[in-house]
Motif scaffolding. Structure first.
Motif, PDB file in Angstrom:
ATOM      1  N   UNK A   1       0.880  -1.160   0.000  1.00 50.77           N
ATOM      2  CA  UNK A   1       0.000   0.000   0.000  1.00 50.77           C
ATOM      3  C   UNK A   1       0.920   1.212   0.000  1.00 50.77           C
ATOM      4  N   UNK A   2       0.863   1.970  -1.088  1.00 48.85           N
ATOM      5  CA  UNK A   2       1.783   3.091  -1.289  1.00 48.85           C
ATOM      6  C   UNK A   2       0.975   4.381  -1.409  1.00 48.85           C
ATOM      7  N   UNK A   3       1.404   5.388  -0.661  1.00 49.60           N
ATOM      8  CA  UNK A   3       0.764   6.701  -0.723  1.00 49.60           C
ATOM      9  C   UNK A   3       1.825   7.732  -1.049  1.00 49.60           C
ATOM     10  N   UNK A   4       1.532   8.536  -2.048  1.00 46.67           N
ATOM     11  CA  UNK A   4       2.416   9.635  -2.430  1.00 46.67           C
ATOM     12  C   UNK A   4       1.697  10.955  -2.202  1.00 46.67           C
ATOM     13  N   UNK A   5       2.423  11.912  -1.645  1.00 44.00           N
ATOM     14  CA  UNK A   5       1.997  13.307  -1.598  1.00 44.00           C
ATOM     15  C   UNK A   5       3.000  14.044  -2.474  1.00 44.00           C
ATOM     16  N   UNK A   6       2.556  14.531  -3.628  1.00 40.57           N
ATOM     17  CA  UNK A   6       3.471  15.127  -4.592  1.00 40.57           C
ATOM     18  C   UNK A   6       3.173  16.608  -4.795  1.00 40.57           C
ATOM     19  N   UNK A   7       4.218  17.358  -5.107  1.00 42.37           N
ATOM     20  CA  UNK A   7       4.050  18.793  -5.317  1.00 42.37           C
ATOM     21  C   UNK A   7       3.260  19.079  -6.582  1.00 42.37           C
ATOM     22  N   UNK A   8       3.354  18.197  -7.571  1.00 37.85           N
ATOM     23  CA  UNK A   8       2.498  18.324  -8.760  1.00 37.85           C
ATOM     24  C   UNK A   8       2.264  16.938  -9.347  1.00 37.85           C
ATOM     25  N   UNK A   9       1.170  16.811 -10.068  1.00 37.69           N
ATOM     26  CA  UNK A   9       0.822  15.524 -10.662  1.00 37.69           C
ATOM     27  C   UNK A   9       1.872  15.124 -11.704  1.00 37.69           C
ATOM     28  N   UNK A  10       1.938  13.839 -12.040  1.00 36.55           N
ATOM     29  CA  UNK A  10       2.985  13.356 -12.953  1.00 36.55           C
ATOM     30  C   UNK A  10       2.872  13.911 -14.370  1.00 36.55           C
ATOM     31  N   UNK A  11       4.043  14.038 -15.002  1.00 42.24           N
ATOM     32  CA  UNK A  11       4.101  14.382 -16.425  1.00 42.24           C
ATOM     33  C   UNK A  11       3.633  13.159 -17.221  1.00 42.24           C
TER      34      UNK A  11
ATOM     35  N   UNK B   1      -3.816  14.915 -19.755  1.00 42.86           N
ATOM     36  CA  UNK B   1      -5.106  14.362 -19.344  1.00 42.86           C
ATOM     37  C   UNK B   1      -5.162  12.864 -19.638  1.00 42.86           C
ATOM     38  N   UNK B   2      -4.650  12.461 -20.806  1.00 45.72           N
ATOM     39  CA  UNK B   2      -4.623  11.038 -21.162  1.00 45.72           C
ATOM     40  C   UNK B   2      -3.748  10.254 -20.188  1.00 45.72           C
ATOM     41  N   UNK B   3      -2.633  10.840 -19.766  1.00 44.19           N
ATOM     42  CA  UNK B   3      -1.758  10.179 -18.800  1.00 44.19           C
ATOM     43  C   UNK B   3      -2.432   9.991 -17.455  1.00 44.19           C
ATOM     44  N   UNK B   4      -3.173  11.008 -16.995  1.00 47.04           N
ATOM     45  CA  UNK B   4      -3.895  10.897 -15.728  1.00 47.04           C
ATOM     46  C   UNK B   4      -4.999   9.840 -15.819  1.00 47.04           C
ATOM     47  N   UNK B   5      -5.678   9.787 -16.969  1.00 43.88           N
ATOM     48  CA  UNK B   5      -6.706   8.763 -17.169  1.00 43.88           C
ATOM     49  C   UNK B   5      -6.086   7.369 -17.167  1.00 43.88           C
ATOM     50  N   UNK B   6      -4.918   7.232 -17.796  1.00 41.98           N
ATOM     51  CA  UNK B   6      -4.236   5.933 -17.826  1.00 41.98           C
ATOM     52  C   UNK B   6      -3.864   5.484 -16.415  1.00 41.98           C
ATOM     53  N   UNK B   7      -3.416   6.419 -15.589  1.00 36.32           N
ATOM     54  CA  UNK B   7      -3.119   6.092 -14.190  1.00 36.32           C
ATOM     55  C   UNK B   7      -4.374   5.605 -13.477  1.00 36.32           C
ATOM     56  N   UNK B   8      -5.436   6.357 -13.639  1.00 36.27           N
ATOM     57  CA  UNK B   8      -6.715   6.010 -13.015  1.00 36.27           C
ATOM     58  C   UNK B   8      -7.185   4.634 -13.484  1.00 36.27           C
ATOM     59  N   UNK B   9      -7.099   4.385 -14.786  1.00 40.43           N
ATOM     60  CA  UNK B   9      -7.529   3.101 -15.355  1.00 40.43           C
ATOM     61  C   UNK B   9      -6.665   1.941 -14.877  1.00 40.43           C
TER      62      UNK B   9
END
Length: 172
Positions: free
Chosen positions: A69-79, A114-122
């Motif tokens: 179980x991994x949790x990240x708090x990042x300064x900005x979302x991934x490229x 946006x496509x990258x964020x969707x891919x992460x979510x998927x």
């Protein structure tokens, strides 16, 4: 992490001028007794983006028999590149449950981001924008703050709501 660095890099402003590095605070639970790991990475000191460095340095002893179980708090979302690599890693390593809480969204208007964020979510990654309470938790957990409290900036809650709405629209 230094308090000034945190306050500057994690501030959830819309126009993040000068904030061109990613800081990644992590918690890793391997499901074993005393297995909780925590720390932080930044692009400048890893030789790669912080997200990629996490898998290379922090999970270098990855064990497919464990449940992570991994949790990240990042300064900005991934490229886009990092989002793609993370999504692929999650598809291969089904025993990793990753949650990413981002202070702000990186270039969220760009279709490829946006496509990258969707891919992460998927791929099963939980994505959320950091709430004011998350900033306080991250401050208390990862910042060398000498017992001083974090005074959140005036528009922290408004900026959270703005980014969370944008992320919600992207992930629909």
């Amino acid at each position: 992490m230094d308090p000034f660095t945190f306050k500057f890099q994690f501030k959830n402003v819309e126009y993040s001028s000068g904030r061109n590095k990613t800081f990644l605070c992590y918690l890793v639970d391997k499901g074993e007794v005393d297995s909780l790991m925590r720390g932080y990475l930044e692009d400048e000191h890893t030789g790669s983006h912080a997200e990629e460095a996490f898998f290379l340095q922090i999970l270098s002893d990855y064990d497919p028999a464990l449940k992570y179980t991994v949790t990240w708090y990042v300064s900005s979302s991934p490229c886009l590149t990092c989002a793609s690599k993370i999504a692929e890693a999650l598809k291969v390593r089904k025993n990793i449950k990753l949650s990413i809480f981002a202070a702000r969204l990186f270039e969220w208007e760009e279709p490829e981001i946006q496509a990258g964020l969707k891919a992460l979510h998927d791929a099963g990654c939980k994505l959320r924008v950091m709430k004011p309470l998350d900033f306080s938790y991250t401050w208390d957990t990862f910042v060398d703050n000498d017992e001083c409290d974090l005074n959140l900036w005036e528009d922290c809650k408004d900026n959270y709501e703005y980014y969370q709405e944008k992320l919600g629209d992207i992930l629909q």
